[in-house]
Write a protein that holds these residues in place. Structure first.
Motif, PDB file in Angstrom:
ATOM      1  N   PHE A  81     -41.827   2.710  -3.553  1.00 51.87           N
ATOM      2  CA  PHE A  81     -41.944   2.600  -2.113  1.00 51.87           C
ATOM      3  C   PHE A  81     -40.536   2.519  -1.533  1.00 51.87           C
ATOM      4  O   PHE A  81     -39.719   1.746  -2.002  1.00 51.87           O
ATOM      5  CB  PHE A  81     -42.724   1.335  -1.715  1.00 51.87           C
ATOM      6  N   VAL A  82     -40.300   3.314  -0.526  1.00 53.17           N
ATOM      7  CA  VAL A  82     -39.005   3.312   0.133  1.00 53.17           C
ATOM      8  C   VAL A  82     -39.234   2.912   1.582  1.00 53.17           C
ATOM      9  O   VAL A  82     -39.989   3.572   2.296  1.00 53.17           O
ATOM     10  CB  VAL A  82     -38.336   4.699   0.056  1.00 53.17           C
ATOM     11  N   PHE A  83     -38.623   1.834   1.965  1.00 53.18           N
ATOM     12  CA  PHE A  83     -38.728   1.376   3.339  1.00 53.18           C
ATOM     13  C   PHE A  83     -37.397   1.644   4.023  1.00 53.18           C
ATOM     14  O   PHE A  83     -36.362   1.148   3.592  1.00 53.18           O
ATOM     15  CB  PHE A  83     -39.056  -0.121   3.393  1.00 53.18           C
TER      16      PHE A  83
END
Length: 126
Positions: free
Chosen positions: A82-84
């Protein structure tokens, strides 16, 4: 009702993308333990777990059944990241470069073009 939908999707994700779906095989573990207990009534559940999970013995006559037990094989190998990204604004300042021209002229130096004035002159009446 609104709370059940995220719980359902979280459960679905957890069972599909992790090895927790192996917990659904627990009835197979209990049933296979009962099969072993019928053959040997003195066998405890701990000794059964040690035999099937700790000891890496050669395949026996119920090897296929042993491989159906939970956490014996890896069914799900998934890598998820997951890349925020935090939205931010950047300002770029324009910096103008200035150049300073420096000439190193000697006082006794005369340019070639200054001497050409004497060569090129308009025609004279004779």
């Amino acid at each position: 009702m609104n709370r059940r939908i995220p719980i359902f999707f979280l459960l679905l994700f957890t069972l599909a993308q992790t090895e927790l779906h192996q917990l659904l095989k627990l009835p197979v573990l209990v049933e296979h333990f009962r099969e072993h207990q019928l053959r040997d009534p003195q066998k405890s559940f701990i000794s059964y777990l040690v035999e099937h999970y700790r000891d890496d013995s050669d395949p026996d006559n119920d090897y296929q059944r042993d491989m159906q037990l939970p956490f014996k094989t890896a069914d799900c190998i998934t890598a998820i990241s997951f890349v925020f990204v935090v939205p931010s604004s950047y300002t770029i300042e324009r910096v103008f470069a200035t150049t300073v021209k420096e000439y190193n002229l000697h006082p006794d130096y005369t340019a070639v073009w200054q001497n050409l004035d004497n060569i090129f002159q308009p025609p004279r009446n004779a």
